[in-house]
Design an enzyme around this catalytic site. Structure first.
Site, PDB file in Angstrom:
ATOM      1  N   HIS A 194       0.957  -1.171  -0.102  1.00 46.65           N
ATOM      2  CA  HIS A 194      -0.210   0.052  -0.001  1.00 46.65           C
ATOM      3  C   HIS A 194       0.999   1.344  -0.061  1.00 46.65           C
ATOM      4  O   HIS A 194       2.110   1.237   0.437  1.00 46.65           O
ATOM      5  CB  HIS A 194      -0.861  -0.173   1.272  1.00 46.65           C
ATOM      6  N   ASP A 235       2.231   1.814   3.506  1.00 51.29           N
ATOM      7  CA  ASP A 235       3.251   0.780   3.899  1.00 51.29           C
ATOM      8  C   ASP A 235       4.523   1.106   3.422  1.00 51.29           C
ATOM      9  O   ASP A 235       5.676   1.052   4.167  1.00 51.29           O
ATOM     10  CB  ASP A 235       3.027  -0.830   3.159  1.00 51.29           C
ATOM     11  N   GLU A 291      -9.287  -4.501  -8.044  1.00 52.27           N
ATOM     12  CA  GLU A 291      -9.440  -5.795  -7.009  1.00 52.27           C
ATOM     13  C   GLU A 291     -10.925  -5.688  -6.750  1.00 52.27           C
ATOM     14  O   GLU A 291     -11.432  -4.808  -5.667  1.00 52.27           O
ATOM     15  CB  GLU A 291      -8.612  -5.657  -6.043  1.00 52.27           C
ATOM     16  N   GLU A 332      -9.143 -11.640  -6.164  1.00 54.19           N
ATOM     17  CA  GLU A 332      -8.884 -12.094  -5.040  1.00 54.19           C
ATOM     18  C   GLU A 332      -9.964 -13.536  -4.636  1.00 54.19           C
ATOM     19  O   GLU A 332     -11.282 -13.158  -4.844  1.00 54.19           O
ATOM     20  CB  GLU A 332      -8.914 -11.133  -3.949  1.00 54.19           C
ATOM     21  N   HIS A 343     -12.923 -12.733  -2.334  1.00 50.78           N
ATOM     22  CA  HIS A 343     -13.726 -11.667  -2.875  1.00 50.78           C
ATOM     23  C   HIS A 343     -14.944 -12.230  -3.835  1.00 50.78           C
ATOM     24  O   HIS A 343     -15.878 -11.982  -3.737  1.00 50.78           O
ATOM     25  CB  HIS A 343     -13.101 -10.538  -3.471  1.00 50.78           C
ATOM     26  N   ASP A 379     -15.008 -10.983   5.449  1.00 51.86           N
ATOM     27  CA  ASP A 379     -13.862 -11.351   4.633  1.00 51.86           C
ATOM     28  C   ASP A 379     -12.799 -12.103   5.532  1.00 51.86           C
ATOM     29  O   ASP A 379     -12.284 -11.469   6.450  1.00 51.86           O
ATOM     30  CB  ASP A 379     -13.363 -10.196   4.165  1.00 51.86           C
ATOM     31  N   ASP A 406      -9.926 -14.123   4.487  1.00 49.83           N
ATOM     32  CA  ASP A 406      -8.518 -14.140   4.110  1.00 49.83           C
ATOM     33  C   ASP A 406      -7.650 -15.375   4.703  1.00 49.83           C
ATOM     34  O   ASP A 406      -6.702 -15.498   5.107  1.00 49.83           O
ATOM     35  CB  ASP A 406      -7.796 -13.067   4.485  1.00 49.83           C
TER      36      ASP A 406
HETATM   37  C1  XLS Z   1      -8.658  -6.376   1.462  1.00 50.73           C
HETATM   38  C2  XLS Z   1      -7.829  -6.145   0.245  1.00 50.73           C
HETATM   39  C3  XLS Z   1      -6.540  -5.699   0.240  1.00 50.73           C
HETATM   40  C4  XLS Z   1      -5.963  -5.625  -1.092  1.00 50.73           C
HETATM   41  C5  XLS Z   1      -5.049  -4.439  -1.299  1.00 50.73           C
HETATM   42  O1  XLS Z   1      -9.685  -7.151   1.361  1.00 50.73           O
HETATM   43  O2  XLS Z   1      -7.749  -7.448  -0.305  1.00 50.73           O
HETATM   44  O3  XLS Z   1      -5.599  -6.366   0.935  1.00 50.73           O
HETATM   45  O4  XLS Z   1      -5.695  -6.611  -1.753  1.00 50.73           O
HETATM   46  O5  XLS Z   1      -5.254  -3.293  -1.328  1.00 50.73           O
HETATM   47 MG    MG Z   2      -6.681  -8.441  -1.661  1.00 53.84          MG
END
Ligand code: XLS
Ligand code: MG
Length: 344
Positions: A48, A51, A173, A209, A212, A247, A249
């Site tokens: 980011h 970051d 994304e 992703e 998502h 979400d 992950d």
């Molecule tokens: C959050 C997103 C984030 C993006 C990058 O859910 O996946 O991590 O991948 O901004």
């Molecule tokens: Mg992501």
């Protein structure tokens, strides 16, 4: 040996804090993470804007570039590339109501400032990809924004980025909800529509992703295939997700191995990576994970990708063709299950 190159973001190694409770692990400094990413076999790091350049709002444009150059030195030291830079608008007080689609003209202007700075940072880091996860580009109150106006604003914002630097590419994304209730760009289909409406569709694609897609009730491999059909899958964020809820992950393959297998299968079949694309991970350690295991979800996800690559290598395409010719999808399905279960 994998045919892919891998990337990961520093936010994927986090302290375990969630919306209901504080951190459970210690914070790890950026350089330590980068060093560890190299050791684990990653080729690139995803960033980011903040970051890469913390406290970005307090710095001048020249100071931001200088900070980015310092980070580039750290990456070089460990032999890693930068894959992309993504403006983290959703964390900023200016973007409470979204960035590019905010109802406030001043906030939309701020979002553009951050997008331009992300491009500056990307150039200093030697990469040309800007990722837009459009976290708050949507509504909590359905009537508060028009999806039509917002979509036009989004196209306008991307056009400005394309104008700002003719060498960059933008990967949207998509995610259907969270933190907003209804987002404007929820699926790869939306991404392709937005791409086609920009002034240079050849520079606007998608990053899919897995989680998502699942949150949109869709199959991640199908979403990847849709973008691949238009040569517009610029990156992926492999992870996993248990159904329609927050979400998660999760580590890649942890919830649905067949779905994970099909993602690797479609990526391999279509030569993903041959134009320099990375397989990105966007996985989160469980809150219960101790410090000593703070990177294990990354190692586990990499190992699952590689194990599934080996399964795809052994996949019997002749048998697949035979089953398709005979329309015997029961046999094909059982073959895939047996392959994944290690029974053939
Ligand atoms: C959050 C997103 C984030 C993006 C990058 O859910 O996946 O991590 O991948 O901004
Ligand atoms: Mg992501």
């Amino acid at each position: 040996m994998s045919q892919f190159k891998f990337s990961v973001g520093p936010w994927n190694v986090a302290s375990g804090a969630d919306v209901y409770g504080p951190a459970t692990r210690k914070e790890i400094p950026m350089e330590e993470k980068i060093k560890m990413f190299a050791k684990l076999g990653f080729d690139a790091v995803q960033f980011h804007d903040d970051d890469a350049v913390p406290a970005i709002n307090d710095l001048s444009e020249e100071e931001i570039k200088a900070e980015a150059r310092k980070l580039k030195k750290t990456l070089d030291k460990y032999g890693l590339k930068a894959e992309f830079v993504a403006p983290r608008l959703w964390m900023d007080p200016h973007c409470v109501d979204g960035g590019f689609t905010s109802n406030s003209a001043k906030d939309r202007e701020f979002a553009m400032w951050r997008a331009y700075r992300s491009i500056d940072i990307a150039k200093e880091l030697g990469c040309s990809l800007i990722v837009l996860w459009l976290a708050r580009e949507g509504t909590l109150c359905a009537e508060s924004k028009s999806a039509c106006v917002a979509t036009k604003r989004l196209v306008e914002a991307i056009d400005k980025m394309l104008d700002y630097d003719p060498t960059i590419r933008v990967a949207i994304e998509p995610k259907p909800n969270e933190p907003v209730d209804r987002s404007f760009c929820g699926t790869m289909g939306h991404v392709m529509g937005v791409s086609a409406a920009t002034k240079d569709p050849s520079r606007v694609g998608g990053l899919l992703e897995s989680a998502h897609a699942v949150l949109a009730g869709l199959d991640p491999a199908n979403e990847m295939g849709f973008a691949l059909a238009f040569d517009k899958l610029y990156s992926v964020h492999l992870n996993d997700q248990n159904g329609l809820k927050f979400d998660q992950d999760r580590s890649f393959g942890a919830e649905n191995l067949r779905q994970a297998f099909n993602q690797i299968k479609i990526l391999k079949e279509n030569g993903f990576g041959t134009h320099g694309e990375y397989i990105g991970l966007d996985v989160k350690a469980m809150r219960t994970t101790p410090d000593a295991a703070a990177y294990d979800h990354l190692t586990n996800s990499l190992n699952v990708v590689k194990a599934l690559e080996a399964k795809v290598d052994r996949y019997d395409y002749d048998f697949e063709r035979k089953c398709i010719a005979e329309r015997n999808y029961e046999a094909l399905e059982m073959y895939v299950l047996n392959l994944i279960m290690g029974l053939c």
